[in-house]
Design a protein around this motif. Structure first.
Motif, PDB file in Angstrom:
ATOM      1  N   SER A  52     -59.886  -8.897 -12.752  1.00  0.00           N
ATOM      2  CA  SER A  52     -59.117  -7.853 -13.437  1.00  0.00           C
ATOM      3  C   SER A  52     -59.704  -6.456 -13.259  1.00  0.00           C
ATOM      4  O   SER A  52     -59.088  -5.463 -13.667  1.00  0.00           O
ATOM      5  CB  SER A  52     -59.030  -8.168 -14.935  1.00  0.00           C
ATOM      6  OG  SER A  52     -60.303  -8.100 -15.551  1.00  0.00           O
ATOM      7  N   THR A  53     -60.876  -6.360 -12.641  1.00  0.00           N
ATOM      8  CA  THR A  53     -61.510  -5.051 -12.480  1.00  0.00           C
ATOM      9  C   THR A  53     -60.682  -4.064 -11.653  1.00  0.00           C
ATOM     10  O   THR A  53     -60.595  -2.882 -12.019  1.00  0.00           O
ATOM     11  CB  THR A  53     -62.917  -5.212 -11.872  1.00  0.00           C
ATOM     12  OG1 THR A  53     -63.779  -5.812 -12.846  1.00  0.00           O
ATOM     13  CG2 THR A  53     -63.505  -3.869 -11.469  1.00  0.00           C
ATOM     14  N   PRO A  54     -60.042  -4.467 -10.549  1.00  0.00           N
ATOM     15  CA  PRO A  54     -59.237  -3.485  -9.798  1.00  0.00           C
ATOM     16  C   PRO A  54     -58.168  -2.812 -10.642  1.00  0.00           C
ATOM     17  O   PRO A  54     -58.037  -1.580 -10.610  1.00  0.00           O
ATOM     18  CB  PRO A  54     -58.629  -4.333  -8.672  1.00  0.00           C
ATOM     19  CG  PRO A  54     -59.622  -5.417  -8.458  1.00  0.00           C
ATOM     20  CD  PRO A  54     -60.120  -5.764  -9.830  1.00  0.00           C
ATOM     21  N   TYR A  64     -58.671  -1.117  -4.313  1.00  0.00           N
ATOM     22  CA  TYR A  64     -58.207  -1.847  -3.124  1.00  0.00           C
ATOM     23  C   TYR A  64     -59.374  -2.510  -2.385  1.00  0.00           C
ATOM     24  O   TYR A  64     -59.231  -3.621  -1.856  1.00  0.00           O
ATOM     25  CB  TYR A  64     -57.460  -0.887  -2.190  1.00  0.00           C
ATOM     26  CG  TYR A  64     -56.123  -0.454  -2.718  1.00  0.00           C
ATOM     27  CD1 TYR A  64     -54.977  -1.206  -2.480  1.00  0.00           C
ATOM     28  CD2 TYR A  64     -55.994   0.705  -3.483  1.00  0.00           C
ATOM     29  CE1 TYR A  64     -53.740  -0.817  -2.975  1.00  0.00           C
ATOM     30  CE2 TYR A  64     -54.757   1.104  -3.982  1.00  0.00           C
ATOM     31  CZ  TYR A  64     -53.648   0.337  -3.732  1.00  0.00           C
ATOM     32  OH  TYR A  64     -52.419   0.717  -4.230  1.00  0.00           O
ATOM     33  N   LEU A  65     -60.514  -1.853  -2.370  1.00  0.00           N
ATOM     34  CA  LEU A  65     -61.684  -2.425  -1.713  1.00  0.00           C
ATOM     35  C   LEU A  65     -62.115  -3.723  -2.388  1.00  0.00           C
ATOM     36  O   LEU A  65     -62.467  -4.704  -1.708  1.00  0.00           O
ATOM     37  CB  LEU A  65     -62.840  -1.411  -1.728  1.00  0.00           C
ATOM     38  CG  LEU A  65     -64.170  -1.882  -1.142  1.00  0.00           C
ATOM     39  CD1 LEU A  65     -64.003  -2.234   0.337  1.00  0.00           C
ATOM     40  CD2 LEU A  65     -65.245  -0.812  -1.323  1.00  0.00           C
ATOM     41  N   LEU A  66     -62.081  -3.744  -3.714  1.00  0.00           N
ATOM     42  CA  LEU A  66     -62.476  -4.956  -4.441  1.00  0.00           C
ATOM     43  C   LEU A  66     -61.538  -6.120  -4.144  1.00  0.00           C
ATOM     44  O   LEU A  66     -61.974  -7.274  -4.062  1.00  0.00           O
ATOM     45  CB  LEU A  66     -62.509  -4.677  -5.944  1.00  0.00           C
ATOM     46  CG  LEU A  66     -63.701  -3.865  -6.449  1.00  0.00           C
ATOM     47  CD1 LEU A  66     -63.542  -3.563  -7.936  1.00  0.00           C
ATOM     48  CD2 LEU A  66     -65.007  -4.624  -6.204  1.00  0.00           C
ATOM     49  N   VAL A  96     -60.909 -11.406  -1.625  1.00  0.00           N
ATOM     50  CA  VAL A  96     -60.224 -12.273  -0.663  1.00  0.00           C
ATOM     51  C   VAL A  96     -61.233 -12.817   0.339  1.00  0.00           C
ATOM     52  O   VAL A  96     -61.210 -14.012   0.695  1.00  0.00           O
ATOM     53  CB  VAL A  96     -59.092 -11.508   0.057  1.00  0.00           C
ATOM     54  CG1 VAL A  96     -58.546 -12.351   1.223  1.00  0.00           C
ATOM     55  CG2 VAL A  96     -57.968 -11.173  -0.916  1.00  0.00           C
ATOM     56  N   MET A  97     -62.156 -11.990   0.777  1.00  0.00           N
ATOM     57  CA  MET A  97     -63.163 -12.400   1.757  1.00  0.00           C
ATOM     58  C   MET A  97     -64.062 -13.502   1.217  1.00  0.00           C
ATOM     59  O   MET A  97     -64.445 -14.419   1.951  1.00  0.00           O
ATOM     60  CB  MET A  97     -64.003 -11.188   2.175  1.00  0.00           C
ATOM     61  CG  MET A  97     -63.260 -10.189   3.054  1.00  0.00           C
ATOM     62  SD  MET A  97     -64.265  -8.713   3.407  1.00  0.00           S
ATOM     63  CE  MET A  97     -65.682  -9.454   4.231  1.00  0.00           C
TER      64      MET A  97
END
Length: 303
Positions: free
Chosen positions: A180-182, A231-233, A238-239
């Motif tokens: 939930s951080t993003p 967006y980076l998170l 996903v990675m």
């Protein structure tokens, strides 16, 4: 009669345009818990409690908006010179005390709903509920001493998702905090856009927001960082396979994020009015980003 006897004014005074800030983390939590359930990591879901918790988050948010409006008006923070969304106390459509009592009534309803969920789930919800109550009652105090961004992130970026996941599963799912951080960062960006726009009026009112401490250039960098890190998170999660690749659907909202970033960059101290609706535009980004993330979780769950 307060509100000029119009139902729409009773809705407008609660700032419904900002509700994506509370709805979004709740929906993300519900969809992610369902994803974990379909992955076999969770064996039981209580959908009814999840929906009730979502409504509870919106109710506490609504109470916070109303109480905040009252205190902003009484403190001289909200004036006729301010741009942005309508402020019905300033316009004289509502008496300040009416909005105050309205806020307390809504908060009481939220506490009743939270108590019901607490009695039917478990003790951890008490601590999450206390965070919500403090955020609703005293957010304006934190905002006035440059701690509003932190409080908003804790309340909307972390607590709502953790609470929704808990009532649905009966478990404290710590990983939901990262998931939930993003959206939490994007919610903070709503506030940051608001406070950047209002820097001059807030200075005259004698309060100190984080935007004021940073100055315009620092606030522009902070807004950009909040959006891009969100967006980076997603990419990082996903990675590491915490999220399914379908969640990359959130990238469809990136053009709107770029549009907001460009608008913020154009602001100057002589023309802060250019971002008068950037908080509203950021709330729209939060909603679209979150719905795409929810869609990604649901598609991943069903494929």
């Amino acid at each position: 009669m307060s509100g000029n006897g119009k139902l729409k004014n009773w809705i407008i005074v609660a700032h419904p345009w900002a509700f994506p800030a509370s709805v979004s983390p709740a929906l993300i939590a519900i969809s992610y818990v369902f994803y974990l359930y379909k992955q076999g990591e969770i064996t039981h879901l209580n959908w009814i409690y999840g929906i009730l918790a979502l409504f509870g988050a919106v109710i506490f948010h609504m109470a916070g908006n109303l109480l905040g409006d009252y205190h902003d008006y009484m403190s001289g923070v909200d004036t006729k010179e301010k741009t942005g969304p309508r402020r019905l106390i300033v316009e004289g459509i509502f008496k300040p005390k009416t909005v105050l009592y309205y806020g307390y009534t809504v908060l009481f309803i939220g506490i009743l709903l939270g108590t019901y969920l607490l009695l039917n789930t478990g003790f951890p919800l008490l601590f999450i509920g206390i965070v919500g109550i403090i955020g609703s009652l005293f957010y304006y105090k934190f905002k006035y001493v440059a701690m509003g961004d932190l409080v908003i992130f804790i309340c909307y970026g972390l607590s709502i998702a953790l609470g929704v996941a808990y009532v649905m599963t009966g478990e404290v799912l710590w990983k939901i905090l990262l998931v939930s951080t993003p959206v939490g960062l994007l919610v903070v960006a709503i506030l940051h856009a608001n406070n950047t726009r209002d820097m001059l009026q807030d200075k005259d009112a004698g309060i100190h927001t984080q935007a004021m401490k940073m100055g315009l250039e620092g606030s522009q960098i902070a807004y950009q960082t909040l959006l891009l890190v969100a967006y980076l998170l997603i990419a990082i999660m996903v990675m590491i396979q915490m999220l399914d690749s379908w969640v990359f659907l959130v990238l469809l909202s990136f053009p709107l994020a770029i549009k907001n970033l460009k608008l913020m960059k154009r602001a100057t101290m002589d023309d802060l009015g250019i971002i008068r609706f950037l908080d509203t535009h950021t709330a729209q980004l939060v909603l679209i980003f979150s719905l795409l993330m929810v869609a990604g979780n649901l598609i991943a769950s069903l494929t």
